[in-house]
Design an enzyme around this catalytic site. Structure first.
Site, short mmCIF file in Angstrom:
data_model
loop_
_atom_site.label_atom_id
_atom_site.label_comp_id
_atom_site.label_asym_id
_atom_site.label_seq_id
_atom_site.Cartn_x
_atom_site.Cartn_y
_atom_site.Cartn_z
CG ASP A 166 34.34 80.11 112.74
OD1 ASP A 166 33.55 79.39 112.15
OD2 ASP A 166 35.11 79.89 113.84
CE LYS A 195 26.61 76.57 117.67
NZ LYS A 195 27.56 75.96 116.33
CG HIS A 227 31.28 76.87 108.83
ND1 HIS A 227 31.47 75.62 109.36
CD2 HIS A 227 31.44 77.54 109.88
CE1 HIS A 227 31.95 75.67 110.70
NE2 HIS A 227 32.02 76.71 111.13
CG HIS A 249 36.53 75.30 110.42
ND1 HIS A 249 36.45 76.63 110.00
CD2 HIS A 249 35.40 75.23 111.66
CE1 HIS A 249 35.45 77.52 111.26
NE2 HIS A 249 35.01 76.53 111.88
#
Length: 331
Positions: A219, A198, A217, A273
């Site tokens: 991962d 990404k 959020h 993060h």
């Protein structure tokens, strides 16, 4: 309907941030500043093996995040990866739109703008390009950029290095749990582990103190291995504070993801993060997600459980985990 792209908005010469990008007050960077004087763990892979195991296990436990150096990826390859990604985002809007994804209908690969569902429907100041790099059965080169022409060659070379580094990290993290080196890799799917690229692009933002490039959020992945450009913005949550991650040329930024937290039964921490944006400059990052195949069942490793250490997480397929996370359902 062509989605409104953040870069197009930024180029339009805005003086004020559109309302849909203004975060709730408690999330705004000016109200949640990073603590000063704290630095994230930095680990050289050239140290003796047992030292590296201990440092990585400690960082994964205490932070869920660390930087690695002496990893064997050539600076020139990292530079070329950044160049081909930047060149794609500099193409005309029309050329980029030819790669537009449609996340709503399940086509995640390609060029996109919004990747989260958030309850207030606030938007993130980011455009991105997403595609699979491995295993070969998941790779669809037709969704990869044809322009710049070197994109495929550079990305395939980088993928080989990511597979190598992933093997190294998962072995070290397994040994850090007191297990055989191959346990975590096989638990994540072995040779069927999926590798996703990404490329995140955060254009200059008129009021960066009110916006976020990516909201706070964790991962979903097992691991995330990231390289940024030289514009800072990444922050990780530690002991009740945000900690800014400084740019270190050619270092790899390693995030522990949710699947490793589950497999380790919480010994390793999935790091919370977020990413800030910049008024003058474009921030970019290249995030590689190491994820299990959708049908793989992930739960706490039996070797880590006993009467004193009960399972803290339920076992479920990665598909089920992903569905719950995307829809903000409890796990």
């Amino acid at each position: 309907m062509i989605a409104e792209r953040v870069k197009a908005l930024a180029l339009g010469g805005l003086n004020e941030l559109p309302t849909q990008f203004i975060r709730p007050a408690h999330e705004q960077p000016e109200n949640s500043k990073a603590i000063v004087g704290v630095t994230v763990p930095l680990i050289s892979l050239s140290q003796p093996h047992n030292v590296v195991i201990n440092e990585i296990a400690k960082a994964a436990h205490e932070w869920g995040f660390f930087l690695i150096t002496d990893h064997g990826i050539s600076p020139s390859l990292i530079q070329r990866l950044k160049e081909v990604g930047q060149e794609f985002f500099e193409l005309s809007q029309e050329e980029k739109e030819a790669y537009a994804n449609d996340a709503a209908s399940g086509r995640f690969e390609g060029y996109g703008t919004k990747m989260t569902k958030n309850l207030e429907e606030k938007l993130e100041w980011i455009d991105y390009f997403f595609h699979f790099m491995a295993p070969p059965s998941k790779v669809n080169h037709s969704v990869w950029p044809k322009n710049p022409p070197a994109y495929r060659e550079v990305t395939e070379e980088y993928n080989k290095e990511m597979l190598r580094i992933t093997d190294t990290l998962l072995q070290l993290l397994s040994e850090g749990l007191g297990l055989e080196g191959k346990v975590l890799k096989s638990s994540l799917g072995g040779e069927e582990i999926e590798v996703e690229m990404k490329i995140n692009m955060y254009p200059p933002c008129p009021q960066p103190e009110l916006a976020l490039g990516v909201e706070a959020h964790t991962d979903m992945s097992g691991l995330t291995i990231l390289v940024p450009n030289d514009v800072p913005g990444l922050q990780v949550w530690k002991d009740g504070n945000w900690v800014a991650v400084n740019y270190l040329p050619n270092a790899l930024f390693v995030h522990v993801g949710d699947q490793l937290e589950v497999l380790s039964n919480g010994k390793y921490k999935s790091v919370l993060h977020r990413s800030l944006v910049n008024k003058e400059r474009t921030r970019m990052s290249w995030a590689v997600f190491i994820v299990p195949p959708l049908e793989k069942k992930i739960g706490p490793l039996p070797e880590l459980l006993d009467d004193q250490n009960q399972a803290k997480f339920s076992t479920k397929t990665y598909a089920e985990y992903r569905h719950r996370k995307f829809n903000k359902f409890p796990q």
